[in-house]
Scaffold this active site. Structure first.
Site, PDB file in Angstrom:
ATOM      1  N   GLY A  37      12.443  28.333  16.436  1.00  0.00           N
ATOM      2  CA  GLY A  37      11.290  28.734  16.905  1.00  0.00           C
ATOM      3  C   GLY A  37      11.049  29.374  18.363  1.00  0.00           C
ATOM      4  O   GLY A  37       9.886  29.159  18.896  1.00  0.00           O
ATOM      5  N   LEU A  38      12.228  29.588  18.877  1.00  0.00           N
ATOM      6  CA  LEU A  38      12.087  29.898  20.231  1.00  0.00           C
ATOM      7  C   LEU A  38      11.639  28.906  21.394  1.00  0.00           C
ATOM      8  O   LEU A  38      10.940  29.137  22.111  1.00  0.00           O
ATOM      9  CB  LEU A  38      11.349  31.278  20.527  1.00  0.00           C
ATOM     10  N   CYS A  62      14.236  37.435  15.728  1.00  0.00           N
ATOM     11  CA  CYS A  62      14.103  36.194  15.487  1.00  0.00           C
ATOM     12  C   CYS A  62      13.484  36.090  14.128  1.00  0.00           C
ATOM     13  O   CYS A  62      12.266  36.541  14.124  1.00  0.00           O
ATOM     14  CB  CYS A  62      13.535  35.388  16.510  1.00  0.00           C
ATOM     15  N   ASN A 107      21.891  38.624  14.242  1.00  0.00           N
ATOM     16  CA  ASN A 107      21.111  37.582  14.362  1.00  0.00           C
ATOM     17  C   ASN A 107      21.369  36.740  12.956  1.00  0.00           C
ATOM     18  O   ASN A 107      22.279  37.087  12.132  1.00  0.00           O
ATOM     19  CB  ASN A 107      19.641  37.775  14.629  1.00  0.00           C
ATOM     20  N   THR A 108      20.592  35.893  12.774  1.00  0.00           N
ATOM     21  CA  THR A 108      20.693  34.712  11.591  1.00  0.00           C
ATOM     22  C   THR A 108      19.925  35.528  10.204  1.00  0.00           C
ATOM     23  O   THR A 108      19.025  36.499  10.451  1.00  0.00           O
ATOM     24  CB  THR A 108      19.886  33.489  11.807  1.00  0.00           C
ATOM     25  N   GLY A 111      29.214  33.325  12.509  1.00  0.00           N
ATOM     26  CA  GLY A 111      30.233  32.492  11.886  1.00  0.00           C
ATOM     27  C   GLY A 111      31.632  32.338  12.560  1.00  0.00           C
ATOM     28  O   GLY A 111      32.533  31.949  12.042  1.00  0.00           O
ATOM     29  N   THR A 115      26.986  28.878  16.208  1.00  0.00           N
ATOM     30  CA  THR A 115      26.753  27.590  15.501  1.00  0.00           C
ATOM     31  C   THR A 115      28.145  26.781  15.595  1.00  0.00           C
ATOM     32  O   THR A 115      28.067  25.496  15.635  1.00  0.00           O
ATOM     33  CB  THR A 115      26.558  27.964  13.983  1.00  0.00           C
TER      34      THR A 115
HETATM   35  C1  LIG Z   1      19.880  26.740  16.401  1.00  0.00           C
HETATM   36  C2  LIG Z   1      19.967  28.064  16.640  1.00  0.00           C
HETATM   37  C3  LIG Z   1      19.149  28.658  17.703  1.00  0.00           C
HETATM   38  C4  LIG Z   1      19.404  30.186  17.868  1.00  0.00           C
HETATM   39  N1  LIG Z   1      18.351  30.571  18.800  1.00  0.00           N
HETATM   40  C5  LIG Z   1      18.382  31.866  19.296  1.00  0.00           C
HETATM   41  C6  LIG Z   1      17.481  32.509  20.121  1.00  0.00           C
HETATM   42  O1  LIG Z   1      16.912  31.827  20.776  1.00  0.00           O
HETATM   43  N2  LIG Z   1      17.516  33.800  20.595  1.00  0.00           N
HETATM   44  C7  LIG Z   1      18.355  34.745  19.503  1.00  0.00           C
HETATM   45  O2  LIG Z   1      18.576  35.729  19.992  1.00  0.00           O
HETATM   46  N3  LIG Z   1      19.414  34.205  18.889  1.00  0.00           N
HETATM   47  C8  LIG Z   1      19.190  32.807  18.403  1.00  0.00           C
HETATM   48  N4  LIG Z   1      20.020  32.223  17.617  1.00  0.00           N
HETATM   49  C9  LIG Z   1      20.954  33.246  16.668  1.00  0.00           C
HETATM   50  C10 LIG Z   1      22.438  33.032  17.269  1.00  0.00           C
HETATM   51  O3  LIG Z   1      22.381  33.567  18.686  1.00  0.00           O
HETATM   52  C11 LIG Z   1      23.401  33.995  16.613  1.00  0.00           C
HETATM   53  O4  LIG Z   1      23.089  35.360  16.456  1.00  0.00           O
HETATM   54  C12 LIG Z   1      23.545  33.537  15.060  1.00  0.00           C
HETATM   55  O5  LIG Z   1      23.386  32.214  15.104  1.00  0.00           O
HETATM   56  C13 LIG Z   1      24.754  33.949  14.331  1.00  0.00           C
HETATM   57  O6  LIG Z   1      26.133  33.389  15.034  1.00  0.00           O
HETATM   58  P1  LIG Z   1      26.623  32.074  14.440  1.00  0.00           P
HETATM   59  O7  LIG Z   1      26.885  32.294  13.168  1.00  0.00           O
HETATM   60  O8  LIG Z   1      28.067  32.059  15.445  1.00  0.00           O
HETATM   61  O9  LIG Z   1      25.735  30.942  14.785  1.00  0.00           O
HETATM   62  C14 LIG Z   1      20.141  30.986  17.174  1.00  0.00           C
HETATM   63  C15 LIG Z   1      21.170  30.149  16.261  1.00  0.00           C
HETATM   64  C16 LIG Z   1      20.821  28.990  15.935  1.00  0.00           C
HETATM   65  C17 LIG Z   1      21.786  28.289  15.077  1.00  0.00           C
END
Ligand SMILES: Cc1cc2nc3c(=O)[nH]c(=O)nc-3n(C[C@H](O)[C@H](O)[C@H](O)COP(=O)(O)O)c2cc1C
Length: 310
Positions: free
Chosen positions: A78-79, A136, A198-199, A250, A272
């Site tokens: 949550g930012l 987000c 993003n997620t 990923g 991650t």
């Molecule tokens: C714990 C966590 C916190 C994150 N916080 C942010 C954030 O503050 N701002 C944002 O744009 N993306 C945020 N993300 C998303 C990541 O930057 C990324 O886009 C996403 O996790 C996919 O990549 P990954 O699978 O390699 O983690 C967050 C991801 C995780 C796991």
């Protein structure tokens, strides 16, 4: 005697932000850099992506905020962040010590918030690019709302474009019907580059308590589980836009990074995976260089979009 193979040219440029190699850290998974000081030499990274910054400091959501799932994790942080003033005063000086591009990720509740953040960071030394987090899934106001409606997204990007000369990167949400529609809206409105993904919105339930595993019921899924979706979205977006793409979702090793580049990403972000292996970003850089050497690739940027599709 055979000559030693020339080192590949690893440099890339993301909408005006120069990177010594295509590998950066994904926002929210690398803190403000300092947290990884024992594991990662920031000078080796292509860029450092920092946690989303908001106008005011935020405590984030209630716990539990993390749940493990097979081949990925759910989060609803949550930012949580120190706010823009403390970021500039307390976090940026550390990052400035390094000769590495710093991409500052911004998040707001209103268009005005984003505009003010862009203005505040415009002339700050040590900020090399701005990334708009319009995606987000873990906050009530702002966040994903901006990233799921092409007209709203276009308006936001246009407003930010008007007030900043820094490279403007828009981070897209995968929680949409058409990623291409969002990408085109951001590009038309003046984005210099796009970041995706993003997620993905997800949910997990504890079967003993019958309660959701996360405090806010739903959260963002990241990690290896989302990679095929992210690669597909990068590929689709690459066919449609001219601006460079930062691919993420990923990525845990060099092979993953190459896959994203072949799909059309000019740069990649490690997210991650850094929680599992704090040196993951460095391993990806080393592996990418080895891949280029092994395959006779003189410039890493030659990989971009070179997936062979009949
Ligand atoms: C714990 C966590 C916190 C994150 N916080 C942010 C954030 O503050 N701002 C944002 O744009 N993306 C945020 N993300 C998303 C990541 O930057 C990324 O886009 C996403 O996790 C996919 O990549 P990954 O699978 O390699 O983690 C967050 C991801 C995780 C796991």
């Amino acid at each position: 005697m055979t000559a030693a193979p020339a080192q590949p040219d690893m440099r890339v440029n993301i909408g005006g932000m120069s990177m010594r190699n295509p590998v950066m850290t994904a926002s929210g998974t690398f803190g403000y850099g300092q947290e990884y000081r024992d594991f990662v030499d920031l000078n080796r990274l292509g860029a450092v992506g920092v946690k989303s910054v908001t106008l005011e400091p935020r405590a984030g959501n209630a716990t539990p905020r993390i749940a493990e799932t097979p081949s990925g994790m759910l989060n609803t942080i949550g930012l949580q962040n120190v706010g823009v003033d403390a970021f500039i005063a307390e976090k940026l000086p550390y990052l400035r010590r390094f000769d590495t591009s710093v991409l500052v990720n911004l998040s707001g509740r209103t268009v005005g918030d984003y505009v003010e953040l862009c203005q505040r960071l415009n002339d700050v030394p040590g900020v090399h690019g701005l990334e708009l987090n319009v995606s987000c899934p873990n906050v009530e106001h702002g966040g994903m709302e901006f990233g799921v409606d092409a007209a709203v997204l276009g308006g936001l990007v246009e407003a930010c474009r008007r007030v900043t000369v820094l490279p403007l990167i828009v981070k897209l949400s995968p929680n949409v019907t058409s990623i291409v529609e969002m990408a085109l809206a951001a590009e038309r409105a003046g984005a210099d580059a796009l970041a995706l993904i993003n997620t993905l919105l997800g949910m997990a339930i504890d079967v003993e308590t019958r309660r959701p595993k996360l405090s806010r019921t739903m959260g963002g899924l990241s990690g290896p589980a989302i990679k095929p979706i992210a690669v597909r979205m990068v590929w689709q977006t690459y066919q449609a836009v001219r601006v460079p793409i930062i691919g993420m979702g990923g990525i845990a090793n060099a092979e993953d990074a190459v896959e994203f580049m072949l799909a059309g990403a000019t740069a990649v972000a490690v997210g991650t995976a850094s929680f599992v292996n704090p040196r993951a970003s460095i391993d990806v850089i080393d592996g990418l260089e080895t891949y280029c050497l092994d395959h006779g690739i003189a410039k890493v940027s030659d990989l971009v979009g070179k997936c062979l599709v009949d």
